[in-house]
Write a protein that holds these residues in place. Structure first.
Motif, PDB file in Angstrom:
ATOM      1  N   LYS A   1       2.503  11.268   8.589  1.00  0.00           N
ATOM      2  CA  LYS A   1       3.916  10.944   8.373  1.00  0.00           C
ATOM      3  C   LYS A   1       4.562  10.464   9.666  1.00  0.00           C
ATOM      4  N   ARG A   2       4.164  11.039  10.789  1.00  0.00           N
ATOM      5  CA  ARG A   2       4.708  10.616  12.075  1.00  0.00           C
ATOM      6  C   ARG A   2       4.285   9.189  12.398  1.00  0.00           C
ATOM      7  N   VAL A   3       3.018   8.875  12.126  1.00  0.00           N
ATOM      8  CA  VAL A   3       2.503   7.533  12.388  1.00  0.00           C
ATOM      9  C   VAL A   3       3.222   6.508  11.520  1.00  0.00           C
ATOM     10  N   VAL A   4       3.353   6.795  10.222  1.00  0.00           N
ATOM     11  CA  VAL A   4       3.976   5.846   9.304  1.00  0.00           C
ATOM     12  C   VAL A   4       5.473   5.730   9.584  1.00  0.00           C
ATOM     13  N   LYS A   5       6.112   6.818   9.954  1.00  0.00           N
ATOM     14  CA  LYS A   5       7.547   6.790  10.234  1.00  0.00           C
ATOM     15  C   LYS A   5       7.874   5.824  11.362  1.00  0.00           C
ATOM     16  N   GLY A   6       6.999   5.741  12.361  1.00  0.00           N
ATOM     17  CA  GLY A   6       7.236   4.827  13.468  1.00  0.00           C
ATOM     18  C   GLY A   6       7.117   3.375  13.075  1.00  0.00           C
ATOM     19  N   MET A   7       6.517   3.084  11.916  1.00  0.00           N
ATOM     20  CA  MET A   7       6.328   1.709  11.459  1.00  0.00           C
ATOM     21  C   MET A   7       7.324   1.301  10.380  1.00  0.00           C
ATOM     22  N   LEU A   8       8.240   2.194  10.042  1.00  0.00           N
ATOM     23  CA  LEU A   8       9.274   1.894   9.055  1.00  0.00           C
ATOM     24  C   LEU A   8      10.598   1.617   9.762  1.00  0.00           C
ATOM     25  N   PRO A   9      11.575   1.046   9.061  1.00  0.00           N
ATOM     26  CA  PRO A   9      12.881   0.802   9.688  1.00  0.00           C
ATOM     27  C   PRO A   9      13.531   2.103  10.146  1.00  0.00           C
ATOM     28  N   LYS A  10      14.254   2.011  11.257  1.00  0.00           N
ATOM     29  CA  LYS A  10      14.905   3.195  11.817  1.00  0.00           C
ATOM     30  C   LYS A  10      16.321   3.313  11.265  1.00  0.00           C
ATOM     31  N   ASN A  11      16.440   3.532   9.976  1.00  0.00           N
ATOM     32  CA  ASN A  11      17.745   3.688   9.340  1.00  0.00           C
ATOM     33  C   ASN A  11      17.581   4.530   8.078  1.00  0.00           C
ATOM     34  N   ARG A  12      18.628   4.564   7.230  1.00  0.00           N
ATOM     35  CA  ARG A  12      18.567   5.396   6.032  1.00  0.00           C
ATOM     36  C   ARG A  12      17.495   4.924   5.064  1.00  0.00           C
ATOM     37  N   LEU A  13      17.272   3.612   5.026  1.00  0.00           N
ATOM     38  CA  LEU A  13      16.238   3.086   4.147  1.00  0.00           C
ATOM     39  C   LEU A  13      14.862   3.573   4.581  1.00  0.00           C
ATOM     40  N   GLY A  14      14.604   3.613   5.891  1.00  0.00           N
ATOM     41  CA  GLY A  14      13.322   4.099   6.387  1.00  0.00           C
ATOM     42  C   GLY A  14      13.096   5.557   6.025  1.00  0.00           C
ATOM     43  N   ALA A  15      14.145   6.367   6.103  1.00  0.00           N
ATOM     44  CA  ALA A  15      14.026   7.780   5.733  1.00  0.00           C
ATOM     45  C   ALA A  15      13.758   7.929   4.242  1.00  0.00           C
ATOM     46  N   GLN A  16      14.392   7.075   3.442  1.00  0.00           N
ATOM     47  CA  GLN A  16      14.172   7.114   2.000  1.00  0.00           C
ATOM     48  C   GLN A  16      12.755   6.676   1.654  1.00  0.00           C
ATOM     49  N   LEU A  17      12.258   5.652   2.347  1.00  0.00           N
ATOM     50  CA  LEU A  17      10.900   5.164   2.091  1.00  0.00           C
ATOM     51  C   LEU A  17       9.857   6.204   2.473  1.00  0.00           C
ATOM     52  N   LEU A  18      10.116   6.956   3.544  1.00  0.00           N
ATOM     53  CA  LEU A  18       9.167   7.982   3.968  1.00  0.00           C
ATOM     54  C   LEU A  18       9.045   9.088   2.921  1.00  0.00           C
ATOM     55  N   GLY A  19      10.080   9.267   2.127  1.00  0.00           N
ATOM     56  CA  GLY A  19      10.027  10.244   1.034  1.00  0.00           C
ATOM     57  C   GLY A  19       9.095   9.829  -0.084  1.00  0.00           C
ATOM     58  N   ASN A  20       8.672   8.557  -0.108  1.00  0.00           N
ATOM     59  CA  ASN A  20       7.741   8.072  -1.126  1.00  0.00           C
ATOM     60  C   ASN A  20       6.288   8.224  -0.704  1.00  0.00           C
ATOM     61  N   LEU A  21       6.053   8.893   0.429  1.00  0.00           N
ATOM     62  CA  LEU A  21       4.698   9.096   0.935  1.00  0.00           C
ATOM     63  C   LEU A  21       4.294  10.547   0.716  1.00  0.00           C
ATOM     64  N   TYR A  22       3.118  10.737   0.130  1.00  0.00           N
ATOM     65  CA  TYR A  22       2.595  12.074  -0.134  1.00  0.00           C
ATOM     66  C   TYR A  22       1.206  12.157   0.483  1.00  0.00           C
ATOM     67  N   VAL A  23       1.001  13.170   1.341  1.00  0.00           N
ATOM     68  CA  VAL A  23      -0.248  13.284   2.089  1.00  0.00           C
ATOM     69  C   VAL A  23      -0.909  14.610   1.734  1.00  0.00           C
ATOM     70  N   TYR A  24      -2.216  14.550   1.429  1.00  0.00           N
ATOM     71  CA  TYR A  24      -2.983  15.744   1.096  1.00  0.00           C
ATOM     72  C   TYR A  24      -4.270  15.772   1.898  1.00  0.00           C
ATOM     73  N   ALA A  25      -4.638  16.963   2.369  1.00  0.00           N
ATOM     74  CA  ALA A  25      -5.825  17.114   3.214  1.00  0.00           C
ATOM     75  C   ALA A  25      -7.106  16.936   2.408  1.00  0.00           C
ATOM     76  N   GLY A  26      -7.148  17.448   1.212  1.00  0.00           N
ATOM     77  CA  GLY A  26      -8.366  17.357   0.397  1.00  0.00           C
ATOM     78  C   GLY A  26      -8.334  16.172  -0.543  1.00  0.00           C
ATOM     79  N   SER A  27      -9.246  16.203  -1.513  1.00  0.00           N
ATOM     80  CA  SER A  27      -9.322  15.094  -2.463  1.00  0.00           C
ATOM     81  C   SER A  27      -8.489  15.340  -3.716  1.00  0.00           C
ATOM     82  N   GLU A  28      -7.827  16.475  -3.795  1.00  0.00           N
ATOM     83  CA  GLU A  28      -7.003  16.810  -4.951  1.00  0.00           C
ATOM     84  C   GLU A  28      -5.533  16.556  -4.627  1.00  0.00           C
ATOM     85  N   HIS A  29      -4.780  16.063  -5.625  1.00  0.00           N
ATOM     86  CA  HIS A  29      -3.344  15.912  -5.482  1.00  0.00           C
ATOM     87  C   HIS A  29      -2.681  16.305  -6.790  1.00  0.00           C
ATOM     88  N   LYS A  30      -1.370  16.531  -6.750  1.00  0.00           N
ATOM     89  CA  LYS A  30      -0.667  17.054  -7.920  1.00  0.00           C
ATOM     90  C   LYS A  30       0.140  15.981  -8.656  1.00  0.00           C
TER      91      LYS A  30
END
Length: 153
Positions: free
Chosen positions: A109-138
């Motif tokens: 999330k830190r890596v991707v956040k640095g590549m998104l716009p630095k405004n409210r839209l960037g924060a909203q877009l980061l909410g569309n990212l879901y990261v999981y350590a294993g191969s299962e997701h919900k």
């Protein structure tokens, strides 16, 4: 005079065609993966891309614990943050960050956040990212489609 009239299409919340995509991060380089994920979140691969609207996809990253860095960046790269107090600059390497609880999620999330716009839209877009350590997701109910991240430019 016969002329063609083209209208500029501007996507908004109602007209955006958002999809759910799953990306397998096994043996992917973190920076290259992050830039492609940021493009997917932003919607840059879509023909109706609109810079001021959230028209990107919802991205699920699985196997985030199997990402890699090139060179010796696991120990040499330094992420800085500031607490807001005098002398409050803290530094952390990716190896230290991965040892923390949910470290894989925090790192990507830190890596991707640095590549998104630095405004409210960037924060909203980061909410569309879901990261999981294993191969299962919900997010099976959303019927996400699996894509090969290496096929994207």
């Amino acid at each position: 005079m016969d002329t063609l009239s083209y209208k500029t299409i501007s996507a908004n919340k109602e007209t955006a065609h958002k999809e759910w995509v799953v990306i397998d991060a096994t043996d992917q380089v973190v920076g290259r993966l992050g830039s492609k994920v940021a493009k997917l979140l932003r919607g840059k691969y879509k023909p109706d891309f609109t810079p001021h609207a959230d028209c990107g996809d919802n991205v699920i990253i699985i196997n985030a614990d199997k990402v890699k860095f090139t060179g010796n960046k696991w120990n040499d790269k330094v992420y800085l943050r500031y607490t807001g107090y005098p002398g409050g600059q803290r530094e952390m390497t990716p190896a230290q960050l991965m040892k923390k609880p949910n470290g894989e999620e925090k790192l990507l999330k830190r890596v991707v956040k640095g590549m998104l716009p630095k405004n409210r839209l960037g924060a909203q877009l980061l909410g569309n990212l879901y990261v999981y350590a294993g191969s299962e997701h919900k997010h099976e109910a959303q019927t996400p489609k699996s894509i090969d991240i290496n096929s994207l430019k």
